[in-house]
Design an enzyme around this catalytic site. Sequence first.
Site, PDB file in Angstrom:
ATOM      1  N   GLU A  35      10.594  -4.637   4.556  1.00  0.00           N
ATOM      2  CA  GLU A  35      10.693  -6.026   4.096  1.00  0.00           C
ATOM      3  C   GLU A  35      10.385  -6.124   2.604  1.00  0.00           C
ATOM      4  OE1 GLU A  35       9.023  -4.921   6.704  1.00  0.00           O
ATOM      5  OE2 GLU A  35       9.045  -6.355   8.375  1.00  0.00           O
ATOM      6  N   LYS A  89       9.701  -0.445  14.189  1.00  0.00           N
ATOM      7  CA  LYS A  89      10.306  -0.187  12.875  1.00  0.00           C
ATOM      8  C   LYS A  89      11.405   0.866  13.007  1.00  0.00           C
ATOM      9  CE  LYS A  89       6.116  -0.797  10.059  1.00  0.00           C
ATOM     10  NZ  LYS A  89       5.183  -0.124   9.167  1.00  0.00           N
ATOM     11  N   LYS A 115       0.838  -1.197   0.000  1.00  0.00           N
ATOM     12  CA  LYS A 115       0.000   0.000   0.000  1.00  0.00           C
ATOM     13  C   LYS A 115       0.878   1.254   0.000  1.00  0.00           C
ATOM     14  CE  LYS A 115      -3.380   2.380   2.872  1.00  0.00           C
ATOM     15  NZ  LYS A 115      -4.187   2.364   4.086  1.00  0.00           N
ATOM     16  N   GLU A 170      -4.149  -6.600  15.146  1.00  0.00           N
ATOM     17  CA  GLU A 170      -3.661  -5.279  14.721  1.00  0.00           C
ATOM     18  C   GLU A 170      -4.808  -4.265  14.779  1.00  0.00           C
ATOM     19  OE1 GLU A 170      -2.031  -4.244  10.604  1.00  0.00           O
ATOM     20  OE2 GLU A 170      -0.145  -4.572  11.646  1.00  0.00           O
ATOM     21  N   HIS A 204      -3.821 -33.300  18.246  1.00  0.00           N
ATOM     22  CA  HIS A 204      -2.640 -34.020  18.731  1.00  0.00           C
ATOM     23  C   HIS A 204      -1.601 -33.050  19.258  1.00  0.00           C
ATOM     24  CE1 HIS A 204      -4.215 -37.742  16.998  1.00  0.00           C
ATOM     25  NE2 HIS A 204      -4.694 -36.939  16.063  1.00  0.00           N
ATOM     26  N   GLY A 260      -4.470  -1.863   5.297  1.00  0.00           N
ATOM     27  CA  GLY A 260      -3.650  -2.961   4.790  1.00  0.00           C
ATOM     28  C   GLY A 260      -4.264  -4.327   5.067  1.00  0.00           C
ATOM     29  N   ARG A 261      -4.735  -4.528   6.297  1.00  0.00           N
ATOM     30  CA  ARG A 261      -5.248  -5.857   6.673  1.00  0.00           C
ATOM     31  C   ARG A 261      -6.640  -6.133   6.118  1.00  0.00           C
ATOM     32  NH1 ARG A 261      -4.228  -2.442  10.692  1.00  0.00           N
ATOM     33  NH2 ARG A 261      -5.873  -1.685  12.061  1.00  0.00           N
TER      34      ARG A 261
HETATM   35  O1  F6P Z   1       2.297  -4.088  10.069  1.00  0.00           O
HETATM   36  C1  F6P Z   1       2.024  -2.773   9.713  1.00  0.00           C
HETATM   37  C2  F6P Z   1       1.503  -2.664   8.314  1.00  0.00           C
HETATM   38  O2  F6P Z   1       1.337  -1.319   8.063  1.00  0.00           O
HETATM   39  C3  F6P Z   1       0.187  -3.419   8.076  1.00  0.00           C
HETATM   40  O3  F6P Z   1      -0.922  -2.750   8.526  1.00  0.00           O
HETATM   41  C4  F6P Z   1       0.242  -3.630   6.600  1.00  0.00           C
HETATM   42  O4  F6P Z   1      -0.652  -4.619   6.189  1.00  0.00           O
HETATM   43  C5  F6P Z   1       1.689  -4.019   6.420  1.00  0.00           C
HETATM   44  O5  F6P Z   1       2.398  -3.205   7.342  1.00  0.00           O
HETATM   45  C6  F6P Z   1       2.223  -3.856   5.016  1.00  0.00           C
HETATM   46  O6  F6P Z   1       2.117  -2.527   4.569  1.00  0.00           O
HETATM   47  P1  F6P Z   1       2.271  -2.142   3.055  1.00  0.00           P
HETATM   48  O7  F6P Z   1       1.187  -2.800   2.275  1.00  0.00           O
HETATM   49  O8  F6P Z   1       2.165  -0.639   3.023  1.00  0.00           O
HETATM   50  O9  F6P Z   1       3.628  -2.605   2.583  1.00  0.00           O
END
Ligand code: F6P
Length: 546
Positions: A212, A512, A206, A353, A384, A267-268
């Site tokens: 990452e 972060k 987003k 979250e 199990h 995002g979620r």
């Molecule tokens: O974990 C924080 C967060 O902002 C989430 O809400 C989101 O889904 C994720 O990082 C990834 O964010 P992006 O889609 O901006 O890379």
Amino acid sequence: MVAPTQFPSWQALAAHQQTLVDQHMRSLFQQDPARSDRFTLSAAGITLDYSRNRLTDDTVTLLLQLAQESGLAEGIAAMFAGDTINNTEHRAVLHTALRNRSARPVPVDGEDVMPTIRATLQKMRDFVTAVDEGSFVGYTGKPLRTIINIGIGGSFLGPKVVSDALKPYWKPGFDLRYVANVDGTDFSEACKGLDPETTLFVICSKTFTTLETLKNAEAARAWFLATGATQADVQHHFVAVSTNTQAATQFGIDANNMFDMWDWVGGRYSLWSAIGLPQALVFGMDVFEHLLAGAHAMDEHFRTAPLGENMPVILGLLGIWYQNFWGAESQAVLVYDEYLKDFPAHLQQMDMESNGKRVTKDGTAVTWQTGAVVWGGTGTNGQHAYHQLIHQGTRLIPADFIMPLRSHNPITDHHAWLFANFLGQQQALLEGKTAAEVTAELLAKGMSEADAKALAPHKVIPGNQPHNAMTFTLGTPEVIGALIALYEQKVFVQGHIWGINSFDQWGVELGKVLGNAVYKALQSGDTVGYDSSSAALIERFRAAQD
Ligand code: F6P
């Protein structure tokens, strides 16, 4: 805002809970043969039997009163209307618009967002067709058949559940893999043995600022270029889904190969947007739109059904009942469907979250529990492993059991056995086994009275463990859409009643920022300002790199 603890219903629920402490669900069922009929709901292809909970009609009445006193109906209407309910980020919350299959306009700041959503869906469809039919191909002219989803959090978890759940609908010849973690192993293993000429990377972010995802996107580009391709070839193998077109352009992605997102999609909650492109590439746009239709059906149910017949409302209220009035701390999600194995992980982000918050929307510290610890996995595997703790441990763990009644893979009698276990576990949780029953069994097997007396306490199972049974006929795109939407709306219900903002996530920011500072210290070796433990860890890492 008025604290939920101040509502008359909250006080009444606390008093009512005391009257149920010594009631066993066994006797609730014995006294009331119609209990299951009354406490079962169906919507959008999903049936929820919530009769196996520590509740009576009075409980439900009081929980619904709580919903009313919190203004839940108005809250639901405000979300669907595009009000700025994410107050700390001044944003509307409109993942529901992404799956709005009706002609109803959805205004944000006075402008209907539906035309732009439909245009993006059409752009996705065109792109999927182009990849399918070979008008969008790799730089050597080969068709693109391995899709790599690079993204994390909401740009990974929900999409992964969708592609796993809908694996029976994948087009032959396509493969989809995920790279999320900054741990280099994730990228290396996902790309091992791949042919770069037939691989398409979809960078899903987003913000296009997530560490990452950027590191993995850079690794992917380097991997691709190392095979002899040029920078100009990148546009044939990399596309992006983001609100940040500038950053995506700088990365080398062609503007034609970018897919829009909007800041009113969290995002979620974004799997319904173009974040779903990698999944649509492997199972097609028709399946993706059926997924949206299922979610829309659940939304329509949520928006219009009376609170007492409203599945997300009931599910949310049950969670509140246990978290706030019975002292439960977690919620187990037990999926009897291998295709849904990552659903608990997606729910962890969606729920924790969203509702892992300690102040109300106006910034006042809460004095009541908010989001539960969500965990779970697949049945029968969990039987199990951790089911023992639910059956005989000391904690109260409400559980959701989820299962399709038919299998996409009906080999021999596996599915009947799966169902037998699904229900057998629930019966054990409901009924348990009393000391008298255990002792009688042991004596009947010929054990001495003394030995039976010694062993019996270990074999007693209290039962009375609350759980819901959710079933559907088959994991179709519509049902999977409805199931995910059901939980999204459950999370909304709880956040609303707790008075918190379910749509921001400030808590993840600090880690972060500090991670960035640690990275600098790893390079410089300067540990000034770090506590002795942190400094030692940094030194240990540096020493291990030589
Ligand atoms: O974990 C924080 C967060 O902002 C989430 O809400 C989101 O889904 C994720 O990082 C990834 O964010 P992006 O889609 O901006 O890379």
